[in-house]
Design a protein around this motif. Structure first.
Motif, PDB file in Angstrom:
ATOM      1  N   THR A  55     -19.429  10.714  17.280  1.00 34.91           N
ATOM      2  CA  THR A  55     -20.793  10.049  17.134  1.00 34.91           C
ATOM      3  C   THR A  55     -21.580  11.005  17.035  1.00 34.91           C
ATOM      4  O   THR A  55     -21.431  12.144  17.790  1.00 34.91           O
ATOM      5  CB  THR A  55     -21.136   8.924  18.147  1.00 34.91           C
ATOM      6  OG1 THR A  55     -21.358   9.494  19.342  1.00 34.91           O
ATOM      7  CG2 THR A  55     -20.126   7.871  18.244  1.00 34.91           C
ATOM      8  N   LEU A  61     -18.270   2.313  20.031  1.00 31.22           N
ATOM      9  CA  LEU A  61     -19.705   2.352  19.820  1.00 31.22           C
ATOM     10  C   LEU A  61     -20.536   1.836  21.180  1.00 31.22           C
ATOM     11  O   LEU A  61     -21.669   2.233  21.371  1.00 31.22           O
ATOM     12  CB  LEU A  61     -20.309   1.959  18.746  1.00 31.22           C
ATOM     13  CG  LEU A  61     -20.145   2.642  17.382  1.00 31.22           C
ATOM     14  CD1 LEU A  61     -20.869   2.083  16.177  1.00 31.22           C
ATOM     15  CD2 LEU A  61     -20.368   4.012  17.414  1.00 31.22           C
ATOM     16  N   SER A  62     -19.749   0.995  21.693  1.00 31.55           N
ATOM     17  CA  SER A  62     -20.400   0.121  22.699  1.00 31.55           C
ATOM     18  C   SER A  62     -20.879   1.184  23.908  1.00 31.55           C
ATOM     19  O   SER A  62     -21.710   1.097  24.536  1.00 31.55           O
ATOM     20  CB  SER A  62     -19.672  -1.080  23.301  1.00 31.55           C
ATOM     21  OG  SER A  62     -18.216  -0.220  24.035  1.00 31.55           O
ATOM     22  N   ARG A 121     -24.302   2.719  22.916  1.00 30.02           N
ATOM     23  CA  ARG A 121     -25.198   1.845  22.772  1.00 30.02           C
ATOM     24  C   ARG A 121     -25.708   1.456  24.507  1.00 30.02           C
ATOM     25  O   ARG A 121     -26.818   1.034  24.503  1.00 30.02           O
ATOM     26  CB  ARG A 121     -24.853   0.315  22.282  1.00 30.02           C
ATOM     27  CG  ARG A 121     -24.241   0.451  20.713  1.00 30.02           C
ATOM     28  CD  ARG A 121     -23.961  -0.957  20.166  1.00 30.02           C
ATOM     29  NE  ARG A 121     -23.293  -0.832  19.023  1.00 30.02           N
ATOM     30  CZ  ARG A 121     -23.848  -0.700  17.761  1.00 30.02           C
ATOM     31  NH1 ARG A 121     -25.224  -0.671  17.841  1.00 30.02           N
ATOM     32  NH2 ARG A 121     -23.179  -0.734  16.802  1.00 30.02           N
ATOM     33  N   ALA A 133     -13.231  -4.352  12.135  1.00 30.31           N
ATOM     34  CA  ALA A 133     -14.476  -3.725  12.610  1.00 30.31           C
ATOM     35  C   ALA A 133     -14.521  -3.632  14.054  1.00 30.31           C
ATOM     36  O   ALA A 133     -15.553  -2.798  14.404  1.00 30.31           O
ATOM     37  CB  ALA A 133     -15.684  -4.473  11.924  1.00 30.31           C
ATOM     38  N   ASN A 134     -13.881  -4.457  14.852  1.00 35.82           N
ATOM     39  CA  ASN A 134     -13.978  -4.684  16.419  1.00 35.82           C
ATOM     40  C   ASN A 134     -13.748  -3.072  16.859  1.00 35.82           C
ATOM     41  O   ASN A 134     -14.007  -2.727  17.921  1.00 35.82           O
ATOM     42  CB  ASN A 134     -13.477  -5.592  16.864  1.00 35.82           C
ATOM     43  CG  ASN A 134     -13.737  -5.544  18.441  1.00 35.82           C
ATOM     44  OD1 ASN A 134     -14.919  -5.631  18.679  1.00 35.82           O
ATOM     45  ND2 ASN A 134     -12.692  -5.928  19.287  1.00 35.82           N
ATOM     46  N   GLU A 177     -16.798  -1.010  16.732  1.00 35.49           N
ATOM     47  CA  GLU A 177     -17.906  -1.643  17.525  1.00 35.49           C
ATOM     48  C   GLU A 177     -17.656  -1.417  18.958  1.00 35.49           C
ATOM     49  O   GLU A 177     -18.267  -1.087  19.991  1.00 35.49           O
ATOM     50  CB  GLU A 177     -17.998  -3.073  17.226  1.00 35.49           C
ATOM     51  CG  GLU A 177     -18.604  -3.320  15.955  1.00 35.49           C
ATOM     52  CD  GLU A 177     -20.122  -2.879  15.830  1.00 35.49           C
ATOM     53  OE1 GLU A 177     -20.778  -2.866  16.962  1.00 35.49           O
ATOM     54  OE2 GLU A 177     -20.394  -2.220  14.867  1.00 35.49           O
ATOM     55  N   ARG A 178     -16.295  -1.530  19.454  1.00 36.90           N
ATOM     56  CA  ARG A 178     -15.972  -1.083  20.750  1.00 36.90           C
ATOM     57  C   ARG A 178     -16.113  -0.063  21.137  1.00 36.90           C
ATOM     58  O   ARG A 178     -16.493   0.667  22.466  1.00 36.90           O
ATOM     59  CB  ARG A 178     -14.408  -1.604  21.064  1.00 36.90           C
ATOM     60  CG  ARG A 178     -13.982  -1.582  22.230  1.00 36.90           C
ATOM     61  CD  ARG A 178     -12.537  -2.106  22.344  1.00 36.90           C
ATOM     62  NE  ARG A 178     -11.756  -2.375  23.684  1.00 36.90           N
ATOM     63  CZ  ARG A 178     -10.463  -2.740  24.011  1.00 36.90           C
ATOM     64  NH1 ARG A 178      -9.853  -2.351  22.765  1.00 36.90           N
ATOM     65  NH2 ARG A 178     -10.263  -2.643  25.145  1.00 36.90           N
ATOM     66  N   GLN A 201     -28.612   3.238   8.779  1.00 32.43           N
ATOM     67  CA  GLN A 201     -27.682   2.349   9.417  1.00 32.43           C
ATOM     68  C   GLN A 201     -26.631   3.185   9.792  1.00 32.43           C
ATOM     69  O   GLN A 201     -26.219   4.339   9.424  1.00 32.43           O
ATOM     70  CB  GLN A 201     -27.249   1.464   8.523  1.00 32.43           C
ATOM     71  CG  GLN A 201     -28.282   0.297   7.833  1.00 32.43           C
ATOM     72  CD  GLN A 201     -28.854  -0.510   8.981  1.00 32.43           C
ATOM     73  OE1 GLN A 201     -28.306  -1.031   9.781  1.00 32.43           O
ATOM     74  NE2 GLN A 201     -30.337  -0.629   8.847  1.00 32.43           N
TER      75      GLN A 201
END
Length: 628
Positions: free
Chosen positions: A342, A267-268, A271, A260-261, A264-265, A408
């Motif tokens: 994204t 998407l950082s 964010r 999953a990282n 997440e990396r 989500q």
């Protein structure tokens, strides 16, 4: 009364006979109808598969009736009762061929449960799989996963049913005979929306050898019977009309991220900035155990090329390190398997929710995104021994990160059909400004001939009819590809990487020697620290001491083989030790930049770091006024 008679004379009903390779049919038209309507009536009357046919008034094919939306039938000299001759274009298969169903028909219990005796245990009554022909000499090399699947029978084994089977353990009946990999009931029962490409190959080659050809919307070159377009065109060089069909198979059946990282990396950046982001997916293609003869794209790394983005758009820029990234990935046994982007709009920052903007009521992929996906798939074709050109379709996947119905962050995978790829390759498909779910088919011009494009939909009577695709719903072009995250198993790269990804124009995300040193210090081992595509790319391209591919080769092999001793041995090499020493020294210098709450200053001449109280440089005696 005279007006009614006049209207009847103007719109005279005609009965025309159409002779085709499958027989003769009759169609009713008005003499005021355009010739394009005649093509549609014949398409419906004969229940054809496509519009890839021509019409002529004579057997010698000299007087052709061209499809036009302005020319009327009366202008062609057609009369009531005339015979029209239909001929397929380039040997196109217009009529559905009758074939025996692959499913075993159910018989009454007294018959279907009778055992089939076999002298050997196992699926003795399984259908024999025809041998797969070897690739022709000189054909492009197929992927390893394709070569593996060619060797597998693909039959879906079923256990003996204790309630329905009435035979011994060595027998088989219709209730336990293995199923073919394209069995519709099995796919529906296991929620598999599309059959795999290799299942599709087994289905179409189960009785006859076939040669796969991709759609072409271009005029065939070299025709000498008339001047070049736009001055002339004929049935020999004219591309046939295109009827868009929903693709029943997919080349890639699943996208699996190793941890999953990875996401997440990626998407950082969104964010931190609220701007959209695009990246390439690097990994491998492997067999998918949950889909008969399926293929899965396993993603091990995400690389973000140089780009400029905002809240609503992304623009890629030239990547000077693209070839270097490809070389590093190839040495690690990886390849580019897809792209990810994204489309996220925050809804409630405190709750971490995002807006749900994609779905059945809006769109899944916009027309522009479908065209982009088709372009990337064309750049990454799949080698196939059954294709006349050596390539057919693509395994390249598209992953969109957007909000789902529960607000989500959600991943959705797609591919576009082979027909979409052909339309994009031949520059036929265009995006629309007002509706993202619709594409526009380009009009013919003096520079390009564009064939008629149709898609099928049901009318008010429930009949499936062909509709002009000038404004085309892109849903006809999409193939769903499920996405997921692996649970367990060692990943190719470390799951706790702290080194900043490449090409991020953010102060806190810059790749520096200090960030490299902190990343190595935070890792459990040197091998784990080096198991990161972004770290390896920085080692090969940093401005302090760039290490070439020759110097990095032993480290890349150590990462690929998970060899910690080899990684430590590379660490001791002079070039590697020098770079790591520079990283440690730069980190140490940064730690003394603030002494007693006041910043040290750097000499403008010799760049020596001096204590805050020094009025001149301790090294070259230059006054502090000239400091950097």
């Amino acid at each position: 009364m005279s007006s009614i008679i006049l209207m009847f004379l103007v719109r005279f009903l005609q009965l025309l006979r159409v002779q085709s390779p499958e027989g003769t049919a009759r169609v009713e038209v008005l003499d005021s109808d355009v010739t394009a309507h005649l093509f549609e009536r014949i398409y419906e009357a004969l229940n054809l598969n496509s519009f890839a046919f021509t019409l002529h008034k004579d057997r010698q094919r000299k007087e052709e009736i061209t499809s036009s939306k302005s020319r009327q039938l009366r202008d062609c000299g057609l009369c009531h009762g005339d015979m029209i001759y239909l001929n397929p274009v380039n040997g196109a298969v217009l009529f559905e061929q009758s074939s025996t169903s692959s499913e075993t028909h159910r018989k009454p219990l007294s018959e279907s449960s009778r055992p089939v005796q076999s002298s050997e245990p196992g699926p003795s009554t399984s259908k024999v799989t025809l041998p797969i022909p070897p690739p022709p000499p000189g054909a492009p090399e197929e992927d390893e996963v394709d070569l593996q699947l060619y060797k597998v029978s693909g039959l879906i084994e079923r256990q003996r049913d204790e309630k329905l089977c009435r035979h011994n353990l060595n027998g088989k009946c219709v209730h336990c005979t293995p199923l073919e990999p394209w069995d519709e009931e099995y796919l529906k029962e296991h929620n598999i929306k599309h059959m795999s490409f290799h299942s599709y190959l087994r289905k179409i080659t189960s009785k006859n050898f076939v040669s796969l050809e991709e759609l072409s919307c271009k005029i065939k070159p070299g025709c000498r019977e008339h001047p070049a377009w736009p001055r002339g065109i004929c049935s020999k060089c004219q591309p046939g009309a295109v009827t868009l069909m929903r693709q029943p198979y997919r080349h890639t059946d699943n996208v699996l991220f190793e941890h999953a990282n990875l996401v997440e990396r990626f998407l950082s950046y969104w964010r931190a900035t609220g701007h959209q982001r695009l990246a390439w997916l690097y990994g491998q293609y492997e067999s998918h155990p949950d889909v008969p003869l399926g293929i899965r794209a396993r993603v091990a790394a995400i690389y973000e090329p140089p780009q400029s983005s905002s809240r609503d758009c992304i623009a890629l820029e030239t990547d000077p390190r693209e070839e270097l990234v490809q070389q590093i990935a190839q040495r690690l046994g990886l390849r580019r398997v897809g792209w990810i982007f994204t489309d996220l709009v925050p809804l409630d920052v405190s709750k971490g929710t995002v807006k749900h903007i994609r779905g059945v009521d809006t769109h899944f992929l916009s027309a522009q995104e479908c065209i982009t996906a088709g372009h990337y798939q064309n750049l990454h074709p799949s080698a196939c021994r059954h294709a006349a050109s050596g390539y057919f379709g693509s395994k390249f996947v598209t992953v969109c990160v957007s909000g789902d119905s529960s607000e989500q962050v959600h991943l959705e995978g797609y591919q576009v059909s082979g027909q979409c790829g052909a339309l994009v390759r031949d520059r036929v498909l265009l995006p629309t400004r007002d509706a993202p779910d619709l594409a526009y088919v380009r009009d013919s011009s003096e520079h390009q001939y564009v064939p008629d494009v149709y898609y099928k939909e049901r009318d008010e009577y429930g009949n499936e009819v062909g509709v002009s695709a000038k404004r085309l719903p892109v849903a006809y072009l999409l193939v769903d590809v499920p996405c997921g995250v692996a649970v367990g198993g060692p990943p190719t790269f470390g799951a706790t990487a702290t080194f900043p990804p490449a090409n991020r124009p953010l102060q806190q995300h810059l790749q520096t020697l200090q960030a490299l040193h902190r990343h190595i210090a935070a890792s459990d081992s040197f091998l784990e620290a080096m198991s990161d595509l972004h770290v390896l790319l920085y080692l090969a391209s940093n401005e302090a001491l760039a290490l070439g591919m020759e110097s990095l080769a032993p480290l890349l092999d150590a990462v690929r083989l998970r060899d910690g001793d080899a990684a430590e041995a590379w660490r001791a090499l002079p070039s590697a030790a020098t770079l790591l020493h520079l990283a440690a020294a730069d980190t140490g210098a940064e730690g003394v930049r603030a002494e007693g709450g006041r910043a040290v200053w750097t000499c403008a001449v010799c760049t020596f770091h001096n204590p805050p109280a020094a009025a001149s440089c301790d090294m070259c005696a230059m006054p502090r006024s000239d400091a950097l």
